[in-house]
Write an enzyme that holds these catalytic residues in place. Structure first.
Site, short mmCIF file in Angstrom:
data_model
loop_
_atom_site.label_atom_id
_atom_site.label_comp_id
_atom_site.label_asym_id
_atom_site.label_seq_id
_atom_site.Cartn_x
_atom_site.Cartn_y
_atom_site.Cartn_z
N CYS A 93 0.82 -1.21 0.00
CA CYS A 93 0.00 0.00 0.00
C CYS A 93 0.87 1.27 0.00
CB CYS A 93 -0.98 -0.04 1.18
SG CYS A 93 -2.44 0.97 0.86
N HIS A 193 -3.66 -5.72 1.22
CA HIS A 193 -3.40 -6.00 2.64
C HIS A 193 -4.42 -7.03 3.10
CE1 HIS A 193 -6.22 -2.51 3.01
NE2 HIS A 193 -6.69 -3.20 4.01
#
Lengths: 245, 428
Positions: A93, A193
């Site tokens: 991310c 994630h």
């Protein structure tokens, strides 16, 4: 010979439970009898490339991104040297975005990245949020990667950079190219994630195997009983497909 | 008329309806504890007045509007629990007499956005409040404490008892850097997550003086908590039939807010002594000679505190963990990796995982070194519950930790069996 896992700036870069990735690498080494220790790099400290066998970069709050980018920029030569020595880097991310040349936010403001990988990120008009299913080709066999994404950035890969995988459900790098993440040698970036590694143990073992090789240990890891992980990944994949946007 | 219809027809109606309450309106918000705090406050002020309140978790603008429309004809005061993100809009419309703000933790990032975004909205909301509005602030949270800057009518509450402090801050701690200069706070005591007695090492911000302080805190497991309440009018002894430091925070918020609404502290303390748990907040019921304890969990800090409250009473017990990923639970289940599960359930005789993301929980437990033969996966939640009750010894306990919709599902089944009041019945 102790394996050293180094998460960068965990106090700022663990918004989406990135500590789960650290925990998974640590436990999967320990369960196989490989001595392992986690040595987080705090903000302001210098990375010693010789003292890291795997480097993890997580995601942070938007307001901390500039602070982290500045710190990371100062560590870029050390990171480069670690990568050249075969140390795997897993960036998720915000960490993935920091691998690239820079990030342009909605106001047009540019935060420079480390430039370790030829990619560029630009904030889009909305956040891309939801479950993700990706297929990854890995040295002749195909793996499935599941998780959750939540990012405003649209990431474009440079011409020489391979995506980590193809999006089957979800948005991936930019919501249009069908690409998810990047892979250059042992450097992996991704928006996924969930956290990433618990439901994708094949990826955990890929990184762990590289870390062992780098430490001079046998990189061929004995298999573990990952039935629970398979059940969890099956459920996540089904949910991602059912809500395909 | 449903609230959302009313709002479309007459956006100013919210203010007019609230203006009809002679003793004014209290708004209560926080990441953790707002439902329990509002229930406590309603119990306290409800002792001598009719109360207009929203129940059943209907805490968005439409839910607040519905509560005001459907209020009892003699309602004198409003006690409204408000979602963190909806608070600015509600506060703008209602001109509240008091706003009680408890804490901000990371919670459902896919829905609320990052903590700092919510904090910014709260800062702007406070700037827009009438000068006559009193702020009741959870001073143990640095971000909340600093909301009192530059305002005259501020009441602060907090825990002041280093004997019940945590040795270190949790990994789930959020706001740990000075709100003014960014330096890491030095903590004299940490109570939950980032809540505690903190000071910026450069002198830029420290916890404000406490108008309502809990001291000499005595924890008695799931049975409850007792403490000395130091209030503006002197010391009081409070015995709370709810466990955990969280509920100490909630009780302080409710008593301080009731005080602003004109209830003497001694009366508030007396009325809280008979408080019963809100939906899924340490509800206790008897099933086949076993006791079941129901606990909602929805974010890492709340889960950590729930686990701590039951830690001493786990021997021989069975635990049900129920994780759903519907919108009200948060679609993203990453947060279970921020719970301090390592060692937390080792004393339990077995753990059953259930919910739409049951296997995610099982994987989490595996990495917390809970051995596989003590982890079971069963769906739906009532099947997990029944298995846990069956396996628990007579007289033993079953703890159920469930996310919101999983708890609703289980509650519905238990109510059908006559084991608990229906949540919706309670709401009416």
């Amino acid at each position: 010979m102790t394996l050293r896992i180094v998460p960068l700036y965990p106090e700022l870069l663990s918004i989406y439970a990135d500590r789960g990735n650290v925990r998974v690498l640590e436990q999967r080494a320990r369960w196989r009898g490989i001595p392992v220790e986690v040595s987080p790099l705090p903000l302001g400290a210098d990375l010693d490339p010789a003292a890291a066998d795997a480097i993890l970069i997580g995601g942070g709050q938007d307001r901390d991104q500039a602070l982290v980018a500045e710190a990371l920029l100062a560590q870029t030569p050390a990171l480069r040297s670690a990568i050249a020595d075969g140390v795997p880097v897993l960036a998720v991310c915000g960490g993935y975005q920091l691998l690239g040349h820079g990030y342009v936010d909605q106001g047009g403001q540019r935060t420079p990245g480390s430039g370790l990988v030829d990619l560029e990120t630009q904030a889009g008009p909305d956040r891309l949020i939801g479950n993700v299913l990706v297929e990854v080709d890995l040295d002749g066999h195909r793996e499935r990667m599941v998780g959750f994404e939540n990012h405003a950035g649209r990431t474009t890969l440079g011409s020489g950079v391979e995506p980590l995988g193809r999006v089957l459900a979800g948005a991936g790098n930019d919501g249009v190219s069908g690409h998810e993440g990047c892979r250059v040698g042992r450097v992996i970036g991704t928006y996924v994630h969930g956290p990433l590694l618990p439901k994708n143990p094949w990826l955990a073992d890929l990184v762990l195997g590289w870390a062992c090789e780098r430490r001079g240990l046998d990189g061929a890891l004995e298999p573990l009983d990952d039935r629970l992980e398979s059940v969890a990944a099956d459920a996540a994949a089904a949910i991602a497909l059912a809500e395909r946007r | 008329m449903p609230g959302h219809v009313l709002l479309r027809l007459a956006p100013e109606a919210l203010g007019e309806l609230a203006g009809g309450l002679p003793d004014g309106t209290a708004l209560i918000s926080a990441t953790n504890g707002k439902t329990t705090t509002a229930a406590m406050l309603a119990t306290i002020v409800g002792g001598d007045r009719a109360v207009c309140r929203n129940v059943g978790g209907a805490n968005l603008v439409s839910g607040v509007a519905s509560a005001l429309v459907a209020r009892p004809p003699d309602a004198a005061v409003g006690v409204l629990e408000v979602d963190e993100a909806a608070l600015p809009a509600v506060a703008r419309a209602v001109a509240p007499r008091v706003v009680a703000l408890g804490n901000l933790f990371r919670d459902q990032l896919d829905r609320h956005g990052e903590l700092e975004m919510v904090a910014d909205r709260w800062r702007r909301m406070v700037d827009g409040l009438p000068a006559a509005t009193t702020l009741v602030l959870g001073a143990d949270d640095p971000v909340v404490d600093a909301l009192g800057d530059g305002r005259d009518l501020v009441v602060r509450y907090g825990i002041d008892d280093p004997a019940v402090a945590r040795p270190t801050r949790d990994d789930a701690a959020d706001s740990t850097h000075c709100v003014r200069c960014g330096a890491p706070y030095a903590y004299r005591a940490v109570y939950l997550g980032h809540l505690g007695d903190y000071a910026c090492p450069q002198g830029d911000h420290a916890r404000g003086g406490l108008d309502f302080a809990a001291r000499d805190v005595r924890m008695d497991g799931v049975a409850g908590t007792a403490f000395r309440l130091d209030a503006p009018d002197g010391a009081h002894e409070l015995r709370l039939p709810l466990p955990g430091l969280y509920n100490v925070e909630n009780a302080l918020a409710a008593i301080a807010t009731a005080h602003v609404l004109g209830v003497p502290v001694a009366r508030a303390v007396e009325r809280l002594g008979g408080f019963t748990a809100a939906f899924g907040r340490f509800e206790r019921l008897q099933v086949d000679g076993r006791e079941a304890v129901l606990l909602l969990f929805k974010n890492p800090t709340g889960a950590n505190e729930a686990l701590r409250a039951i830690a001493g009473d786990l021997a021989d017990s069975r635990v049900v963990l129920a994780l759903n990923d519907r919108i009200a639970d948060g679609r993203d289940v990453s947060w279970i990796w921020d719970i301090d599960l390592e060692g937390a359930l080792d004393a339990a005789a077995g753990v059953v995982c259930t919910g739409t993301r049951a296997a995610d929980l099982a994987v989490r437990l595996r990495y917390a070194d809970l051995v596989a033969d003590r982890i079971d996966i069963r769906t739906p939640p009532e099947a997990a519950f029944d298995a846990a009750v069956r396996d628990a010894p007579p007289g033993g306990r079953v703890y159920v930790l469930a996310t919101y919709t999983a708890m609703l599902d289980l509650h519905r089944v238990l109510a059908e069996r006559g084991l608990t009041r229906s949540f919706w019945e309670e709401a009416r």
